[in-house]
Enzyme design. Structure first.
Site, mmCIF file in Angstrom:
data_model
loop_
_atom_site.group_PDB
_atom_site.id
_atom_site.type_symbol
_atom_site.label_atom_id
_atom_site.label_comp_id
_atom_site.label_asym_id
_atom_site.label_seq_id
_atom_site.Cartn_x
_atom_site.Cartn_y
_atom_site.Cartn_z
ATOM 1 N N ASP A 124 -7.759 44.205 33.110
ATOM 2 C CA ASP A 124 -8.161 43.951 34.398
ATOM 3 C C ASP A 124 -8.365 42.508 34.941
ATOM 4 O O ASP A 124 -7.844 42.174 35.984
ATOM 5 C CB ASP A 124 -9.596 44.854 34.386
ATOM 6 C CG ASP A 124 -10.082 44.970 35.783
ATOM 7 O OD1 ASP A 124 -9.414 44.640 36.799
ATOM 8 O OD2 ASP A 124 -11.385 45.302 36.017
ATOM 9 N N ASP A 148 -8.991 34.190 25.685
ATOM 10 C CA ASP A 148 -9.590 32.930 26.474
ATOM 11 C C ASP A 148 -8.436 31.879 26.560
ATOM 12 O O ASP A 148 -7.803 31.520 27.596
ATOM 13 C CB ASP A 148 -10.729 32.366 25.730
ATOM 14 C CG ASP A 148 -10.612 32.581 24.167
ATOM 15 O OD1 ASP A 148 -9.801 32.932 23.480
ATOM 16 O OD2 ASP A 148 -11.670 31.991 23.560
ATOM 17 N N TYR A 166 -14.929 50.009 29.425
ATOM 18 C CA TYR A 166 -15.358 50.631 30.374
ATOM 19 C C TYR A 166 -15.632 52.343 30.190
ATOM 20 O O TYR A 166 -15.247 53.281 30.414
ATOM 21 C CB TYR A 166 -14.455 50.709 31.789
ATOM 22 C CG TYR A 166 -14.102 49.431 32.240
ATOM 23 C CD1 TYR A 166 -14.487 48.222 31.633
ATOM 24 C CD2 TYR A 166 -13.099 49.317 33.530
ATOM 25 C CE1 TYR A 166 -14.204 47.100 32.196
ATOM 26 C CE2 TYR A 166 -12.970 47.922 33.708
ATOM 27 C CZ TYR A 166 -13.389 46.748 33.287
ATOM 28 O OH TYR A 166 -13.196 45.655 33.914
ATOM 29 N N ASP A 225 -5.710 40.571 37.790
ATOM 30 C CA ASP A 225 -6.260 39.761 38.974
ATOM 31 C C ASP A 225 -5.768 38.177 38.840
ATOM 32 O O ASP A 225 -5.298 37.682 39.750
ATOM 33 C CB ASP A 225 -7.551 39.748 39.164
ATOM 34 C CG ASP A 225 -7.966 41.177 39.545
ATOM 35 O OD1 ASP A 225 -7.415 42.171 39.525
ATOM 36 O OD2 ASP A 225 -9.056 40.980 40.575
ATOM 37 N N LYS A 269 -9.304 39.470 20.936
ATOM 38 C CA LYS A 269 -10.394 38.812 20.522
ATOM 39 C C LYS A 269 -10.966 38.812 19.564
ATOM 40 O O LYS A 269 -12.384 39.101 19.511
ATOM 41 C CB LYS A 269 -11.412 38.717 21.907
ATOM 42 C CG LYS A 269 -12.561 37.805 22.015
ATOM 43 C CD LYS A 269 -12.161 36.568 22.404
ATOM 44 C CE LYS A 269 -13.122 35.283 21.906
ATOM 45 N NZ LYS A 269 -12.886 33.986 21.957
HETATM 46 MG MG MG Z 1 -9.900 44.035 39.089
#
Ligand code: MG
Ligand code: NAI
Length: 357
Positions: free
Chosen positions: A248, A224, A141, A252, A191
């Site tokens: 992030d 993954d 980000y 979730d 990754k």
């Molecule tokens: Mg989120």
């Protein structure tokens, strides 16, 4: 201890609803545990953006700086692009106040049904208890990049990822320190098979940090495969540390696995305590249920538990956590997202009663 000042930003949609609920519970806790907490409310939101063209005033960050903590509901509303609400409020707060740690705990509560518990009936409350530690100020980000040739067939976009030794070391240090206070196991999300520059660097720096914590077990797992394992065997994990993007998404996912995004909390922390840290539920403004009085306040209440811990009130924090746990056990005090029919006000009142007991 002198008065601790908390800046309250309700935001949009259900944000102010869950924040008001949390204020009521904090007031009860303050009485019982003799806490000296003072609050100032700020109406910074998409509503403000519609009226004034900015999510918050120019001097907003200077206004927030002296506070001991920030309690936030959620921002975002249809008609205002999500990148405007995010970059106009949340991200400047996280970055200016160097809140480089985003902690997102998850546990399975008694009485909270979930896809996980249906699939694995043996998963007992407390059997799953993990924390995602997300790097919160760099990584994927980033502001580095741009767009060119808008509207032409060769239109293009470049977005750079930024990983620094300082940034990766301090988030890894935080994860290993946290694991020591828990069951002593860190999983690093990586990754490095596909992302060949930043992720091998992440792996190297995490390994350097791990070498300084011989008493903590750790593994690196490809994101993954890790996502699948978090669904299939979440009880295996303790602290999962990941970059901004991986953390992030994983948090979730863990919230959904535990039963509802409505119960998931988060803390944006500046561990140096130079700046205020910010506490907010993981969920957004939920326009689909806003104004109906049915939002689940638990995500914000649990965030307040983290805030109380951060402010140095561990007894009040555990009392609130216990009150949340007991309230969720009772089918009469669960909101719609958990299969119940209680209103926000009913859940709040139940938590207040337990806190006072
Ligand atoms: Mg989120
Ligand atoms: P959302 O989290 O607002 O809602 C997703 C679904 O979960 C909806 O069906 C909603 O009703 C339900 N839900 C969320 N919180 C709940 C609660 N406390 N109780 C009961 N049900 C709940 O995510 P969505 O719909 O993707 O985003 C809506 C807006 O919120 C967007 O503008 C988005 O940008 C913003 N947002 C803001 C965040 C923040 O302020 N930190 C985080 C995520 C989204």
């Amino acid at each position: 201890m002198s008065t601790q000042r908390i800046a309250v930003i309700g935001g949009d949609g259900i944000g102010p609803e869950v924040v008001d609920a949390t204020r009521a519970v904090l007031d009860a806790l303050a009485e019982v545990h003799s806490l000296d907490l003072a609050y100032d409310e700020f109406d910074w939101s998409c509503r403000r953006y519609a009226e004034h063209g900015a999510m918050m005033p120019d001097d907003a960050l200077d206004t927030l700086r002296p506070y001991d903590a920030i309690l936030l509901g959620a921002v975002g509303w249809p008609g205002v692009p999500d990148h405007v609400s995010l970059w106009g409020l949340l991200i400047p707060i996280r970055r200016t106040f160097r809140q480089y740690v985003n902690e997102r705990p998850m546990t399975v509560f008694e009485g909270v049904d979930s896809p996980l518990r249906r699939a694995r009936p043996g998963t007992e409350p407390g059997g799953v208890d993990l924390v995602v530690v997300r790097e919160n100020v760099e990584g994927e980000y980033s502001e580095v990049g741009g767009r060119m040739n808008r509207g032409f067939p060769d239109e293009m976009a470049v977005q750079e990822s930024i990983f620094t030794r300082v940034g990766v070391s301090r988030i890894a240090e935080h994860a290993f320190d946290l694991a020591k206070r828990r069951t002593g196991y860190v999983t690093s999300a990586t990754k490095s098979n596909g992302i060949v520059h930043t992720m091998p660097f992440w792996d190297e720096v995490v390994a350097d940090v791990a070498a300084g914590h011989p008493d903590v077990r750790w593994d690196a797992e490809l994101i993954d495969a890790l996502a699948a394992k978090v669904v299939l065997e979440p009880e295996r994990f303790d602290v999962i540390v990941g970059s901004n993007l991986f953390g992030d998404i994983l948090s979730d996912l863990t919230a959904a696995v535990a039963g509802s995004i409505g119960i998931a909390p988060s803390a944006n922390i500046d561990p140096t305590r130079e700046f205020p840290s910010m506490f907010e539920p993981v969920h957004g403004s939920a326009p689909d249920i806003a104004g109906k009085g049915i939002a689940n306040p638990v995500g914000t209440l649990w965030s307040a538990v983290m805030m109380l811990d951060h402010l140095g009130h561990p007894e009040a924090a555990s009392a609130l956590m216990e009150a949340i746990r007991e309230t969720l056990k009772d089918p009469a005090t669960r909101t719609g997202d958990l299969g119940g029919s209680a209103s926000t006000a009913e859940v709040t009142e139940a938590v207040v009663q337990r806190v006072r007991r």
